[in-house]
Design a protein around this motif. Structure first.
Motif, PDB file in Angstrom:
ATOM      1  N   SER A   1       0.844  -1.188   0.000  1.00 43.31           N
ATOM      2  CA  SER A   1       0.000   0.000   0.000  1.00 43.31           C
ATOM      3  C   SER A   1       0.881   1.240   0.000  1.00 43.31           C
ATOM      4  O   SER A   1       2.063   1.189   0.352  1.00 43.31           O
ATOM      5  N   GLU A   2       0.289   2.368  -0.398  1.00 45.09           N
ATOM      6  CA  GLU A   2       1.023   3.634  -0.379  1.00 45.09           C
ATOM      7  C   GLU A   2       1.419   3.995   1.044  1.00 45.09           C
ATOM      8  O   GLU A   2       2.511   4.505   1.289  1.00 45.09           O
ATOM      9  N   GLN A   3       0.513   3.712   1.994  1.00 44.61           N
ATOM     10  CA  GLN A   3       0.802   3.999   3.397  1.00 44.61           C
ATOM     11  C   GLN A   3       2.014   3.205   3.870  1.00 44.61           C
ATOM     12  O   GLN A   3       2.900   3.726   4.563  1.00 44.61           O
ATOM     13  N   GLU A   4       2.079   1.933   3.486  1.00 44.66           N
ATOM     14  CA  GLU A   4       3.213   1.100   3.878  1.00 44.66           C
ATOM     15  C   GLU A   4       4.515   1.630   3.285  1.00 44.66           C
ATOM     16  O   GLU A   4       5.542   1.673   3.963  1.00 44.66           O
ATOM     17  N   ALA A   5       4.470   2.040   2.018  1.00 45.26           N
ATOM     18  CA  ALA A   5       5.672   2.585   1.388  1.00 45.26           C
ATOM     19  C   ALA A   5       6.147   3.827   2.110  1.00 45.26           C
ATOM     20  O   ALA A   5       7.354   4.026   2.323  1.00 45.26           O
ATOM     21  N   MET A   6       5.215   4.684   2.531  1.00 44.56           N
ATOM     22  CA  MET A   6       5.586   5.896   3.255  1.00 44.56           C
ATOM     23  C   MET A   6       6.165   5.544   4.615  1.00 44.56           C
ATOM     24  O   MET A   6       7.197   6.074   5.038  1.00 44.56           O
ATOM     25  N   GLU A   7       5.504   4.617   5.321  1.00 50.07           N
ATOM     26  CA  GLU A   7       5.975   4.227   6.648  1.00 50.07           C
ATOM     27  C   GLU A   7       7.316   3.503   6.584  1.00 50.07           C
ATOM     28  O   GLU A   7       8.112   3.569   7.530  1.00 50.07           O
ATOM     29  N   ASN A   8       7.585   2.837   5.470  1.00 51.89           N
ATOM     30  CA  ASN A   8       8.889   2.202   5.291  1.00 51.89           C
ATOM     31  C   ASN A   8      10.018   3.228   5.187  1.00 51.89           C
ATOM     32  O   ASN A   8      11.192   2.891   5.358  1.00 51.89           O
ATOM     33  N   GLY A   9       9.628   4.478   4.887  1.00 47.34           N
ATOM     34  CA  GLY A   9      10.636   5.529   4.783  1.00 47.34           C
ATOM     35  C   GLY A   9      11.322   5.579   3.436  1.00 47.34           C
ATOM     36  O   GLY A   9      12.473   6.028   3.330  1.00 47.34           O
ATOM     37  N   ALA A  10      10.619   5.136   2.369  1.00 52.22           N
ATOM     38  CA  ALA A  10      11.250   5.062   1.053  1.00 52.22           C
ATOM     39  C   ALA A  10      11.662   6.432   0.535  1.00 52.22           C
ATOM     40  O   ALA A  10      12.766   6.610   0.014  1.00 52.22           O
ATOM     41  N   ALA A  11      10.766   7.423   0.656  1.00 55.90           N
ATOM     42  CA  ALA A  11      11.100   8.761   0.158  1.00 55.90           C
ATOM     43  C   ALA A  11      12.237   9.372   0.962  1.00 55.90           C
ATOM     44  O   ALA A  11      13.149   9.989   0.411  1.00 55.90           O
ATOM     45  N   ARG A  12      12.198   9.194   2.290  1.00 52.75           N
ATOM     46  CA  ARG A  12      13.282   9.732   3.122  1.00 52.75           C
ATOM     47  C   ARG A  12      14.597   9.027   2.812  1.00 52.75           C
ATOM     48  O   ARG A  12      15.666   9.653   2.831  1.00 52.75           O
ATOM     49  N   ALA A  13      14.534   7.739   2.517  1.00 52.73           N
ATOM     50  CA  ALA A  13      15.758   7.015   2.144  1.00 52.73           C
ATOM     51  C   ALA A  13      16.345   7.592   0.857  1.00 52.73           C
ATOM     52  O   ALA A  13      17.569   7.750   0.738  1.00 52.73           O
TER      53      ALA A  13
ATOM     54  N   MET B   1      17.541   0.357 -14.394  1.00 55.97           N
ATOM     55  CA  MET B   1      18.322  -0.209 -13.290  1.00 55.97           C
ATOM     56  C   MET B   1      17.646   0.214 -11.985  1.00 55.97           C
ATOM     57  O   MET B   1      17.844   1.321 -11.494  1.00 55.97           O
ATOM     58  N   SER B   2      16.825  -0.659 -11.441  1.00 55.08           N
ATOM     59  CA  SER B   2      16.024  -0.329 -10.266  1.00 55.08           C
ATOM     60  C   SER B   2      16.881  -0.394  -9.004  1.00 55.08           C
ATOM     61  O   SER B   2      17.504  -1.401  -8.709  1.00 55.08           O
ATOM     62  N   PHE B   3      16.892   0.709  -8.283  1.00 52.69           N
ATOM     63  CA  PHE B   3      17.739   0.868  -7.096  1.00 52.69           C
ATOM     64  C   PHE B   3      16.861   0.688  -5.857  1.00 52.69           C
ATOM     65  O   PHE B   3      16.150   1.592  -5.454  1.00 52.69           O
ATOM     66  N   HIS B   4      16.887  -0.506  -5.264  1.00 53.81           N
ATOM     67  CA  HIS B   4      16.039  -0.850  -4.119  1.00 53.81           C
ATOM     68  C   HIS B   4      16.760  -0.716  -2.783  1.00 53.81           C
ATOM     69  O   HIS B   4      16.170  -0.283  -1.803  1.00 53.81           O
ATOM     70  N   GLN B   5      18.035  -1.124  -2.749  1.00 56.30           N
ATOM     71  CA  GLN B   5      18.757  -1.216  -1.473  1.00 56.30           C
ATOM     72  C   GLN B   5      19.342   0.148  -1.106  1.00 56.30           C
ATOM     73  O   GLN B   5      20.516   0.421  -1.215  1.00 56.30           O
ATOM     74  N   VAL B   6      18.423   1.034  -0.688  1.00 55.10           N
ATOM     75  CA  VAL B   6      18.796   2.397  -0.317  1.00 55.10           C
ATOM     76  C   VAL B   6      18.781   2.488   1.202  1.00 55.10           C
ATOM     77  O   VAL B   6      17.764   2.199   1.835  1.00 55.10           O
TER      78      VAL B   6
ATOM     79  N   ALA C   1      15.986  10.671  -0.157  1.00 56.63           N
ATOM     80  CA  ALA C   1      16.561  11.968   0.209  1.00 56.63           C
ATOM     81  C   ALA C   1      17.911  11.779   0.881  1.00 56.63           C
ATOM     82  O   ALA C   1      18.866  12.529   0.630  1.00 56.63           O
ATOM     83  N   ARG C   2      18.006  10.773   1.739  1.00 55.12           N
ATOM     84  CA  ARG C   2      19.276  10.514   2.416  1.00 55.12           C
ATOM     85  C   ARG C   2      20.346  10.073   1.416  1.00 55.12           C
ATOM     86  O   ARG C   2      21.506  10.472   1.528  1.00 55.12           O
ATOM     87  N   TYR C   3      19.952   9.245   0.454  1.00 53.02           N
ATOM     88  CA  TYR C   3      20.912   8.840  -0.569  1.00 53.02           C
ATOM     89  C   TYR C   3      21.415  10.053  -1.339  1.00 53.02           C
ATOM     90  O   TYR C   3      22.606  10.175  -1.636  1.00 53.02           O
ATOM     91  N   THR C   4      20.488  10.944  -1.669  1.00 50.66           N
ATOM     92  CA  THR C   4      20.875  12.149  -2.399  1.00 50.66           C
ATOM     93  C   THR C   4      21.874  12.965  -1.602  1.00 50.66           C
ATOM     94  O   THR C   4      22.901  13.420  -2.128  1.00 50.66           O
TER      95      THR C   4
END
Length: 397
Positions: A246-258, A364-369, A260-263
């Protein structure tokens, strides 16, 4: 368009105090690669960085790629990319190691070359002005080493006389060649050389991606002088991907923040953080004051501070400066970026289709962020992998 995987082997400092934390990272990377093989991903791309700390543990990618090749059946393994200046990797050593991996993988190896950047040049005492020429020479030399019984080369940087570089690759005439590309000039160089383009431009808009693909295709069409014995005309681009139920799960996983941190980690490692923060601060000031220093200032910068790309830059700049930006704001702002593929399978599919429409051959899908956990990465790889029947062509060259 096919789906590949891009790996930095990121390892956040928060985990450095755990027992066997480095060993666990290696085991997790192997588990992720095995899952990628099972799901049908095309190529596992492993970067090369040195003295990168938490940003990347991938300092000996040829070793990891060998381990992955020996643990998988269909998955191609790609070095993205060998740092080509000779103080990093002499062309003879590149040719030898690549041929070894090609044998051990049964012909599943893909070789990319790159110039590297300022901090790594400094660590290895490399003059920046020598890097482009040495990478070009490596591109020209390596295919000859792979295919000739007696190889010679004479230039300012290399003097090689009548040597037989062994082993020769398993795959004939040789493995596909690629170039890491992050600027229009590098895309043009790749096209002129007749090698594949590995787009590693961070946060590139779809319009920018389309323009770089056009430059590459035109260079191949009009100016190609292949360095190898065949032309690899595929284009691959890397971007962030995180898929959840779910979108909620993706947000709670911290994907967007991850992301940003990678950037932030990327701009810090590549010593571009100050310039990024300066631009982000200017955009923030413009957003707070619509005059933004006057029409002239806005015209010269040619940026709308409230456009999605600018809003993302502003948020990342605030995070870089230590501000605790709420997760919801990070999610909403970065979620507007087409180069961030995050959400449910339907949302991921929609954004993948947008890349496919540009004429890209592989994403090239970057998952391990960092700091996403191994379990979240595995789930994302699995859910995204379930879309592979829709994204499985062209095959890896």
């Amino acid at each position: 368009m096919r789906l590949d995987v891009f790996s930095e082997m990121q390892h956040p400092k928060e985990r450095w105090g755990e027992a066997d934390h480095e060993h666990r990272l290696f085991q997790e990377t192997l588990e992720q690669a095995k899952l990628a093989d099972e799901m049908g991903y095309g190529v596992w791309w492993q970067v090369e960085h040195h003295a990168a700390g938490e940003f990347s543990y991938s300092s000996a990618p040829e070793c990891m790629l060998t381990a992955i090749a020996m643990s998988t059946k269909r998955l191609h393994v790609g070095h993205s990319s060998v740092l080509a200046p000779a103080r990093f990797n002499h062309p003879i050593r590149v040719a030898e190691r690549a041929a070894f991996i090609d044998h051990l993988s049964g012909g599943r190896f893909q070789l990319g070359l790159a110039r590297s950047t300022i901090p790594e040049w400094r660590t290895f005492n490399i003059h920046p002005e020598s890097t482009r020429g040495q990478m070009q020479e490596a591109f020209e030399m390596i295919p000859q080493m792979w295919t000739q019984q007696s190889f010679s080369w004479e230039s300012r940087d290399f003097q090689i006389k009548n040597v037989n570089i062994v082993p020769k690759p398993y795959r004939k005439p040789h493995p596909p060649l690629w170039q890491a590309c992050s600027s229009p000039a590098s895309f043009e160089q790749a096209g002129r050389n007749g090698v594949g383009a590995l787009g590693v431009t961070l946060w590139a808009s779809l319009e920018e991606v389309a323009e770089m693909i056009h430059i590459y295709r035109e260079a191949i069409r009009k100016h190609c002088k292949p360095v190898g014995q065949f032309v690899n005309e595929q284009v691959a681009f890397f971007t962030f991907v995180h898929c959840a139920d779910s979108e909620q799960e993706a947000m709670e996983n911290g994907a967007a923040r991850a992301a940003a941190r990678y950037t932030s980690g990327s701009f810090t490692f590549f010593e571009a953080k100050d310039a990024f923060i300066k631009t982000a601060t200017e955009l923030e000031a413009m957003a707070k004051d619509p005059a933004g220093g006057g029409l002239t200032g806005q015209y010269l910068r040619k940026k709308d501070p409230n456009a999605p790309h600018s809003r993302a830059q502003r948020v990342i700049g605030r995070i870089m400066q230590g501000e605790d930006v709420p997760d919801q704001e990070v999610w909403e702002v970065l979620g507007e970026q087409e180069s961030l593929i995050v959400g449910t399978k339907d949302q991921v599919r929609t954004r993948l289709k947008r890349y496919e429409a540009l004429g890209i051959d592989a994403l090239m899908s970057f998952h391990q962020v960092a700091p996403l956990t191994h379990e979240k990465v595995m789930k994302s790889l699995r859910l995204t992998g379930e879309l592979i029947p829709e994204f499985s062509a062209p095959k890896a060259p």
